[in-house]
Enzyme design. Structure first.
Site, PDB file in Angstrom:
ATOM      1  CG  ASP A 158      -1.757   1.193   1.381  1.00  0.00           C
ATOM      2  OD1 ASP A 158      -2.480   1.338   0.344  1.00  0.00           O
ATOM      3  OD2 ASP A 158      -1.753   1.987   2.250  1.00  0.00           O
ATOM      4  CB  SER A 159       0.043   4.739  -0.774  1.00  0.00           C
ATOM      5  OG  SER A 159      -0.887   4.811  -0.021  1.00  0.00           O
TER       6      SER A 159
ATOM      7  CD  GLU B 277      -2.366   9.115   6.977  1.00  0.00           C
ATOM      8  OE1 GLU B 277      -1.503   9.863   7.015  1.00  0.00           O
ATOM      9  OE2 GLU B 277      -2.328   8.301   5.988  1.00  0.00           O
TER      10      GLU B 277
END
Ligand code: DGL
Length: 266
Positions: free
Chosen positions: A6-7, A150
């Site tokens: 994933d990024s 986040e």
């Protein structure tokens, strides 16, 4: 060994599912935190990063790769499938198939990063599995959702406001199914459901492991994968809040994480 990338940390949602559904199999994960977000990057860059990560995972012994990131799935899946000899799975196809099964009024919404929406990857996949074009797809980029998750703004009133703003047009279209086409949106499910109303079915693109496993079983791949413990987690950067974020996404704290500079190891 099952390679997942994933990024950054969002793909840990997919790892969580793999742990639940395939507890005996070994996982190797790469999160490209030094170069995330991918959602604002150009296709060329996302392909370059994804190719590099796939090489790394193969070098470490991955026997299959699951691209957990929607943006990387959108831009790089076809390229990687052509360039690598091991099976590559992405999260878009199963999400599209699920949405086609679920919708009753043939109006489906899609939310994702700018890069995913602009790639038209979901739209192309709908054309493939709904060739007669019975289903109408309404797409909306929701770029602020990733930083909100986040920063743990999940239960904040600001997030609800932003969700209302982004989802307004989709609500107006009267969709009955909504694809959460980004790893992070999984954590905003409650907020999104509240805004869209109970009648709208949410399809979480990080909850597609069942479908990927079914495909693996069909291709006789599962029996060939290494079993055992000792999962490996690699990140291209280990920022100060990674332990907290891993708890949020994976449900467990990852510590002693290895930071890898792909330019050095490949
Ligand atoms: N993992 C990305 C995705 O699913 C979201 C975060 C980013 O933009 O890198 O599209």
């Amino acid at each position: 060994m099952i390679g997942i990338f994933d990024s950054g940390i969002g793909g840990l949602r997919v790892v969580k599912e793999v742990f639940e559904k395939l507890p005996l199999y070994k996982v190797i994960y790469f999160g490209d935190l030094a170069r995330s977000p991918y959602g604002t990057k150009s296709p060329k860059t996302v392909i370059r990063f994804s190719r590099q990560i796939a090489h790394f995972l193969v070098q470490k012994g991955a026997q299959v790769i699951i691209i957990a990131c929607n943006t990387a799935s959108a831009h790089a899946a076809e390229v990687l499938k052509k360039e690598f000899s091991i099976p590559i799975f992405e999260v878009i196809t199963p999400a599209v198939k699920k949405a086609i099964q679920k919708t009753k009024n043939q109006k489906v919404g899609l939310i994702g990063t700018w890069s995913t929406i602009e790639s038209q990857a979901y739209q192309k996949s709908f054309k493939r599995f709904d060739p007669e074009g019975k289903i109408q797809l309404f797409a909306q980029a929701c770029p602020l959702f990733v930083p909100l998750v986040e920063e743990n703004f999940i239960h904040r009133p600001e997030t609800k406001k932003i969700a209302r703003y982004y989802l307004r047009a989709l609500k107006h279209q009267g969709i009955d199914t909504l694809i959460l086409g980004c790893t992070h949106y999984s954590l905003l499910k409650k907020v999104i459901q509240n805004v869209m109303g109970k009648k709208v079915e949410l399809i979480d693109s990080t909850e597609v492991v069942d479908d990927i496993l079914a495909e693996m079983a069909q291709k006789n791949l599962l029996s060939q994968l290494n079993k055992g413990f000792g999962h490996q987690f690699y990140f291209s950067d280990v920022p100060r809040n990674l332990e907290v974020l891993s708890q949020r996404f994976l449900g467990q704290k990852l510590s002693h994480l290895k930071q890898i500079d792909l330019d050095e190891v490949l």
